[in-house]
Write an enzyme that holds these catalytic residues in place. Structure first.
Site: not given
Ligand code: BG6
Length: 490
Positions: A198, A388
């Site tokens: 990211e 993701e």
């Molecule tokens: C993304 C990141 O922004 O979102 C992850 O690459 C992160 O590392 C994921 O865990 C979800 O966000 P959060 O704050 O719910 O863990």
């Protein structure tokens, strides 16, 4: 109408959110190791020593520690990443469960400080290299292709202090040496690499919650990005020289912006926010040069960058082979006053009346995923991966001792259908890794209770629990999805 034959189904994680063992086998401290737990109402804090006193400051991406501060662990604080889900000692069991679901790929990151404890050490730490070798070999045992993020939100603390969070060219060489060490060490074991997780969040977070960043903050963010672009490009070049079969991707936080109204000023604002938040990084990493609108973005904040001719040459020669991104939600922007505001992930804006929101304020919007895929494929014309996607939710253990997480299944099903529509529209999508395929520590809040996994891990927000693993309903559902190559989504 279907997913391509060799589609890479799998799940994604990051070292600091799963491994634990933060000081084991020679590992040095990463920035995340001095990060306390938080929640929706309280930010995570960075702890440090200044003038011999233990102090703390909210952990804001890019803000780092105050001048002269030295990151330190406060024995009176709780640090969720120190143990996390202890993947370091459970990796065999976890990879076995991924294999049971039929994973074709497993996205994980390498902790830079396991390989170079301070980031700029003369020699790599053998025990760190050995650990990831064992992990990759375990994956191979089950025909799971590792997808490796080289840097996922965890710079070595020492480098972050020395170079003030990427404000010095010295960082480029440290990163390239680290990446090159990995490319040589794991040749034949790994094929897919991502340079920075990211990367675009460095500028994105400056606009969160309506507060515009200062010129100084923009200067910091754009300079950091430039050094990271060069580090990424030089690593791509090195990787291709070491093994022409390596496939290297960038990784963008893919938040889709919509204009709230048809007011042309909203349309323009929306367009400009795409340029700044999404296209800026993608263009440099996929096209190998800064887009024309970059000059406007810099001028808006009096930004002056250290960019050399060699840098420009390297950017051009180190273009990525694939475009990868995270996708969770969309966001609505407007110049008009709104009553209903909402913020989550790295975006904040008006509430969208057409969408549902998670407990953490993240909008569920599968159409946004289709939109993003089609827009970006048209722009860059290289293979894409969604690396993701998932729903952070509180899971309850039912009376029958099981976790019936239909809400997670619904969320993922809708997004898989959206990917299928994009594929049918011609997008070359080669893989999908759901976020947090096993419960892990939330990056944003440090909570364990914000769960994403197909596999439940018995650990709570205060570090209590047996760390025992248990499949949720979604585990069996995803297994069917993979078995049927995305046909059986019921
Ligand atoms: C993304 C990141 O922004 O979102 C992850 O690459 C992160 O590392 C994921 O865990 C979800 O966000 P959060 O704050 O719910 O863990």
């Amino acid at each position: 109408m279907s997913f391509p034959k060799n589609f890479l189904w799998g799940g994604a994680t990051a070292a600091n959110q799963i491994e634990g063992a933060y000081d084991v086998d020679g590992k040095g401290l990463s920035v995340t190791d001095i990060m306390t737990a938080g929640n929706l109402d309280h930010p995570r804090m960075l702890t440090y020593k200044l003038d011999d006193k233990m102090q703390k400051t909210p952990s804001v991406p890019g803000a780092g520690l105050p001048k002269g501060a030295v990151g330190a662990i406060d024995p009176n604080e709780y640090y969720p990443n120190h143990v996390a889900i202890d993947f370091y000692h459970h990796y065999k069991e976890d990879i076995k469960m991924f294999a049971e679901m039929g994973f074709k790929t497993f996205r994980l990151s390498i902790a830079w400080t396991r390989i170079f404890p301070n980031g700029d050490d003369k020699k790599p730490n053998q025990k760190g290299l050995d650990f990831y070798r064992r992990v990759f070999e375990e994956c191979k045992k089950y025909d799971i292709e590792p997808l490796v993020t080289i840097s996922h939100y965890e710079d070595p603390l020492h480098l972050s202090e020395k170079y003030n969070d990427w404000q010095d060219r010295g960082m480029i060489d440290c990163y390239v040496r680290y990446a090159t060490t990995l490319f040589k060490e794991y040749k034949g074991l790994v094929k897919y690499w991502l340079t920075f997780n990211e990367i675009n969040t460095a500028v994105m977070f400056l606009d969160m919650f309506g507060s515009n960043g200062t010129d100084e903050e923009y200067q910091h963010a754009y300079q950091k990005l430039h050094y990271q672009f060069v580090a990424s490009a030089r690593s791509v070049k090195a990787a291709h020289e070491i093994d022409p079969n390596y496939v290297i991707g960038n990784m963008i936080c893919g938040i889709v912006d919509y204009p709230l109204t048809p007011d042309p000023k909203d349309i323009l604002l929306n367009f400009h926010s795409w340029e700044k938040n999404i296209f800026y990084c993608g263009d440099v990493q996929c096209k190998g040069k800064y887009p024309t609108f970059a000059k406007r973005l810099w001028d808006e904040h009096n930004v002056h960058l250290d960019i050399t001719d060699q840098d420009k040459q390297d950017l051009l020669e180190g273009k990525v082979d694939m475009y990868t991104f995270s996708y969770y939600m969309s966001n609505v922007v407007t110049i008009h006053e709104v009553k209903d505001k909402v913020g989550g992930n790295f975006a904040a804006g008006a509430k969208n009346p057409y969408l549902k929101y998670s407990e953490w304020g993240w909008a569920t919007d599968p159409d946004g995923l289709q939109y993003y895929l089609e827009l970006m494929y048209d722009r860059y014309d290289i293979p894409m991966m969604v690396v993701e996607n998932g729903l952070g939710a509180v899971d309850e253990i039912s009376e029958d001792g099981k976790i019936h997480d239909d809400y997670r299944i619904d969320y993922l099903r809708m997004h898989i259908k959206a990917m299928e529509r994009a594929i049918n529209d011609g997008v070359d999508l080669i893989g999908y890794t759901t976020w947090g395929c096993i419960d892990l520590v939330s990056a944003g809040t440090g909570q364990m209770s914000k769960r994403y996994g197909f596999i439940y891990v018995d650990r709570d927000d205060n570090g209590k629990g047996t760390l025992e693993r248990m499949p949720k309903d979604s585990f069996y559902w995803y297994k069917k999805v993979i078995e049927s190559n995305g046909k059986d989504l019921d």
